[in-house]
Design an enzyme around this catalytic site. Structure first.
Site, PDB file in Angstrom:
ATOM      1  N   SER A   1     -54.174  66.217 -17.627  1.00 49.06           N
ATOM      2  CA  SER A   1     -54.410  67.146 -16.544  1.00 49.06           C
ATOM      3  C   SER A   1     -55.811  67.736 -16.590  1.00 49.06           C
ATOM      4  O   SER A   1     -56.779  67.001 -16.446  1.00 49.06           O
ATOM      5  CB  SER A   1     -53.325  68.227 -16.556  1.00 49.06           C
ATOM      6  OG  SER A   1     -53.162  68.742 -15.260  1.00 49.06           O
TER       7      SER A   1
ATOM      8  N   ASP B   1     -45.736  62.827  -9.648  1.00 52.28           N
ATOM      9  CA  ASP B   1     -46.465  64.030 -10.039  1.00 52.28           C
ATOM     10  C   ASP B   1     -46.809  64.822  -8.779  1.00 52.28           C
ATOM     11  O   ASP B   1     -47.658  64.405  -7.983  1.00 52.28           O
ATOM     12  CB  ASP B   1     -47.739  63.638 -10.794  1.00 52.28           C
ATOM     13  CG  ASP B   1     -48.428  64.821 -11.453  1.00 52.28           C
ATOM     14  OD1 ASP B   1     -48.195  65.964 -11.014  1.00 52.28           O
ATOM     15  OD2 ASP B   1     -49.225  64.593 -12.386  1.00 52.28           O
TER      16      ASP B   1
ATOM     17  N   HIS C   1     -45.343  65.426 -13.876  1.00 53.45           N
ATOM     18  CA  HIS C   1     -46.570  65.752 -14.630  1.00 53.45           C
ATOM     19  C   HIS C   1     -46.242  65.750 -16.125  1.00 53.45           C
ATOM     20  O   HIS C   1     -46.113  66.809 -16.749  1.00 53.45           O
ATOM     21  CB  HIS C   1     -47.066  67.114 -14.166  1.00 53.45           C
ATOM     22  CG  HIS C   1     -48.509  67.379 -14.429  1.00 53.45           C
ATOM     23  ND1 HIS C   1     -49.522  66.553 -14.018  1.00 53.45           N
ATOM     24  CD2 HIS C   1     -49.123  68.408 -15.076  1.00 53.45           C
ATOM     25  CE1 HIS C   1     -50.687  67.056 -14.374  1.00 53.45           C
ATOM     26  NE2 HIS C   1     -50.464  68.187 -15.024  1.00 53.45           N
TER      27      HIS C   1
END
Length: 659
Positions: free
Chosen positions: A201, A307, A338
Site C-alpha cells: 500500500s 481491493d 487489500h
C-alpha cells in the site's frame, strides 16, 4: 499458542536458529563454494549477532521550513560476518509512514527500541528471513513520521525523497549521520549499493514513486496493493472518494512533533487538492505513471482484484506503462481485498520472493526471470499461471447494450442498438453495486443492466476495460458508475467482510530466525469464503462533468447529451459456461464514490453506448461463448445474490487499516 511446524524444504530454510547459522558461516557463504554458480542464498549468518543500528540521512530538503535540511531515520539490521570478511551486501528496504502510528502487517507491528534508542523489533518477516541469507534490511521512517524530520506530503517530493536519499546514501551519494542533530558522519561501506524496495500500500506506493525517478542502485521493487497516481486514490475521473483529501491522511500518520510544525504543508494539501476533482500541480507531482519511462528497476507487482481501498486501476495503468517501457516484471493477482500475500499464500510467497531477490540483488541465475509472468487466483487457494500477462491472445473487443423485454433489463451483444433506443435511471446514493447486481434481472429505477445469453463456453477477461456512455442528465451535476458482473453461482473469497478474504488463526508459522525482541513467528491465516449467485469483478466511476477534459469538471446543461468514457479497474476473471456476463450502468456507487450535488435522472443513448472488454481470444471467443447451445450441466439457478456485503463506509488509509 502452538507453533505450527511444517516438514517441508521451505520450513527447513525458515526455522534456522542463530547458533547453527553461525556455525554454517564457516562452511558456506552466499557467494557459494568454488565451482558451480549458486542458485539460492542460504541462512548461514547469525541473526542474533547481527548489527542493529540507526542512521539519519540528509534528504537535501527543508519541508518544515525551519532553515535546516531534513534528516530521515533509517533503522538497519545486517549480518555482522560479511563486513568482517571484506564482503559487501545488498539491501531490502521498506520505507513507510506507519512504523509508529499504525503498524505493519496483519498484526500491526511497530518498530521498537531499547533504552539507548537502538532498534530491537523490525516489523514483518523480511529481517528474520533475509538477514541470515546475506541481506541487510532497512526500515525508513518517511519524513514527518516516527523519528524523522520534515513533513508528510502524501506521495509528493518529500515522501519520495525520504527513500531516494537513502538509496543515494547506500551508494555514497548522500550524507548520513550517527544522530538526528549531530555532525558525526557515517557511511554505508558495508553495502554494495544494490537495493530492492518492498511494501504494501503506502509503502509500495513509495517504491513506485522512487522507481519513477530512475535512481541508480534501485534494482527491483515489489509493490503490493500500491498506488500509481494519488489523484486516482482520491478521485474516480473527477468523482470524489472517501469524503476527505490528502490532508486527513497526512494528519493521521504524522508524528505529534511533526504535526505541530507542519501546518503550512497541511494547508497546501487542502488548497492544492480541491474536492472539485480538478487536476492540479499537486496531483501531477504525485503521478508516477507519467514517469514510467524512467523506471530501470524490475517490478514484481501484487494486487487483490477485489481491493476497494487501492483499486486495481492503479495496477492496470502502472502495468501497461511499464510494459510499454519494456520493464522486466512479474505479477500476482488474488481474489482478496487489500491483503498482503504473506497472509493468503504464505509458503509460496516467501519462496518466490526469496528467489526474486536472489536473482535481482545477488545475481543468481535461478530461472525466476524465465518462469510464467503471472499467477492468478481463480478460486480460493486455486491458482493458474500465464507466460505473459495479459495473455498474448487478449484482444480488446467492443460489445454493446441493447433493449430487452423489460425496462432496465437489456441485452449485451456485438450488435449495435437500434437508433433511438434508450434506458433511463435515477441516481440513488443509498444503493451500491451489490444492490444493483441483486436486482440485475428486475426492472428498478436506480440502474440499467445488460446481460449476455448464458454462455456455451468459458469466457475470460484479462486486463483493463472501458465503457463509453452517452447520457442526458436532468440536472447540472451527475456521477456515473459502470460495473461488470459474472451472473452465476460460485464460492469466492469474502472480500467485503472483515479480513477482506482471510481469517486470522491463533497458531503461528515461523519464517527465519528470532531474537527475544523480534520473533519470526506470525499468526497463520486461511481463506474466508462465501457462496454467491453473482460476482462484481470490475468497476469504475466518473463525474459526467469531465466529459470534455479529465483535468477539469464543467457544469452540465440539463437536457443536453454528453459522452464520456469510464475506465474500469483491471481484472482477470473467467465467466464460466452457463453463467452470463453483465454490464450495469448506474449513478453513485454507495460508499465507493461521493454523490453529486443533485439527484439526476439520466437517459442512456444505447446506440452511442458501448464497452471495450479485453477478451482472451478476442471477438471470436465472445462470439463462440455467446452462440450457444449451453451445456445442460452449466445452467445456473436464478436467485438473489447472497454472501457479499456492500462496501463499508469508512475513512480508508492506503495501508490496510480503516478507521
Amino acid at each position: 499458542m502452538p507453533i505450527r511446524v511444517r516438514g517441508t524444504r521451505l520450513t527447513y530454510r525458515s526455522l534456522v536458529v542463530a547458533a547453527s547459522a553461525a556455525l554454517m558461516t564457516v562452511l558456506l557463504s552466499p557467494a557459494g563454494a568454488q565451482g558451480a554458480s549458486p542458485r539460492e542464498s542460504r541462512p548461514v549468518y547469525s541473526y542474533g549477532n547481527a548489527v542493529r543500528e540507526s542512521v539519519w540521512v540528509d534528504t537535501g530538503l527543508d519541508g518544515d521550513g525551519n532553515g535546516k535540511s531534513d534528516r530521515v531515520a533509517v533503522d538497519i539490521v545486517r549480518p555482522r560476518e560479511p563486513a568482517a570478511q571484506g564482503r559487501k551486501i545488498p539491501v531490502i528496504m521498506d520505507a513507510s509512514p506507519y512504523y509508529s502510528c499504525c503498524g505493519r502487517g496483519n498484526e500491526s507491528q511497530l518498530k521498537t527500541y531499547d533504552s539507548q534508542g537502538n532498534p530491537v523489533q523490525f516489523p514483518l518477516h523480511y529481517d528474520n528471513y533475509f538477514v541470515p541469507r546475506g541481506y541487510a534490511f532497512v526500515a525508513v521512517d518517511l519524513a514527518g513520521t516516527n523519528r524523522s524530520d520534515g513533513c508528510v506530503d502524501v506521495g509528493g517530493r518529500s515522501d519520495i525523497q525520504s527513500a531516494k536519499a537513502v538509496i543515494d546514501w547506500l551508494n555514497g551519494r548522500a550524507r548520513g549521520y550517527t544522530t538526528r542533530t549531530g555532525t558525526e558522519r557515517t557511511g554505508a561501506g558495508w553495502s554494495n549499493g544494490r537495493t530492492g524496495m518492498i511494501g504494501k500500500s503506502y509503502d509500495g506506493t513509495i517504491a513506485n514513486g522512487v522507481a519513477a525517478t530512475g535512481v541508480d542502485g534501485l534494482r527491483t521493487i515489489v509493490p503490493i496493493g500500491s498506488i500509481s497516481s494519488w489523484y486516482d486514490y482520491y478521485f474516480a475521473q473527477g468523482a470524489p472518494l472517501y469524503d476527505s483529501g490528502p490532508e486527513w491522511l497526512s494528519d493521521y500518520v504524522e508524528s505529534p512533533e511533526a504535526r505541530a510544525r507542519c501546518a503550512a504543508v497541511q494547508q497546501k494539501l487542502v488548497d492544492e487538492a480541491p474536492r472539485t476533482g480538478d487536476r492540479t500541480r499537486l496531483w501531477n507531482e504525485r503521478d508516477y505513471v507519467k514517469d514510467a519511462r524512467k523506471v530501470k528497476a524490475s517490478v514484481f507487482a501484487v494486487h487483490g482484484m477485489q481491493d476497494l481501498n487501492v483499486r486495481t486501476k492503479h495496477l492496470g495503468q502502472w502495468w501497461d506503462a511499464l510494459a510499454d517501457r519494456g520493464v522486466e516484471r512479474k505479477i500476482w493477482l488474488s481474489q482478496t481485498g487489500h491483503v498482503d500475500p504473506f497472509d493468503y499464500r504464505r509458503a509460496e510467497w516467501v519462496d518466490t520472493l526469496h528467489r526474486w531477490f536472489d536473482h535481482y540483488l545477488l545475481g543468481y541465475d535461478n530461472g525466476i526471470d524465465r518462469e510464467p509472468m503471472a499467477d492468478i487466483e481463480r478460486h480460493p487457494d486455486q491458482w493458474s499461471t500465464d507466460k505473459v500477462w495479459p495473455p498474448r491472445t487478449t484482444e480488446v473487443t467492443t460489445v454493446r447494450p441493447g433493449t430487452g423485454t423489460a425496462p432496465g433489463v437489456g441485452t449485451l451483444t456485438r450488435r449495435p442498438a437500434r437508433p433511438g433506443a434508450t434506458e433511463t435511471f435515477t441516481d440513488d446514493p443509498k444503493q451500491s453495486e451489490t444492490d444493483w447486481a441483486a436486482d440485475l434481472e428486475r426492472t428498478t429505477g436506480a440502474k440499467a443492466g445488460f446481460l449476455t445469453a448464458p454462455l456455451a463456453h468459458d469466457l475470460r477477461l484479462a486486463g483493463s476495460s472501458k465503457v463509453t456512455v452517452t447520457a442526458t442528465p436532468t440536472t447540472d451535476t451527475a456521477h456515473l458508475s459502470a460495473v461488470l458482473v459474472d451472473v452465476g453461482p460460485d464460492t469466492i473469497r469474502d472480500y467485503a467482510a472483515s479480513g477482506e478474504g482471510i481469517t486470522t488463526l491463533t497458531d503461528r508459522t515461523c519464517w527465519g530466525a528470532s531474537t527475544a525482541g523480534d520473533s519470526s513467528c506470525f499468526k497463520a491465516t486461511e481463506a474466508r469464503t462465501t457462496t454467491v449467485d453473482r460476482t462484481v469483478f470490475s468497476r469504475g466511476s466518473a463525474d459526467l462533468g469531465t466529459y470534455a477534459s479529465a483535468d477539469k469538471g464543467r457544469p452540465l446543461t440539463p437536457g443536453k447529451r454528453y459522452t464520456i468514457t469510464v475506465d474500469l479497474a483491471a481484472s482477470d476473471h473467467v465467466v464460466p459456461a452457463g453463467h452470463r456476463l453483465a454490464l450495469i450502468v448506474a449513478g453513485t456507487d454507495k460508499d465507493l464514490i461521493d454523490p453529486p450535488d443533485s439527484t439526476p435522472t439520466l437517459t442512456l443513448d444505447l446506440a452511442r453506448t458501448s464497452a471495450k472488454l479485453p477478451f482472451v481470444g478476442g471477438a471470436a471467443a465472445f462470439v463462440r461463448a455467446t452462440a450457444g447451445p449451453v451445456p445442460a450441466t452449466a445452467t445456473p439457478r436464478v436467485s438473489r445474490p447472497e454472501g457479499v456485503a456492500p462496501p463499508r463506509p469508512a475513512h480508508r488509509i492506503p495501508g490496510g487499516s480503516r478507521s
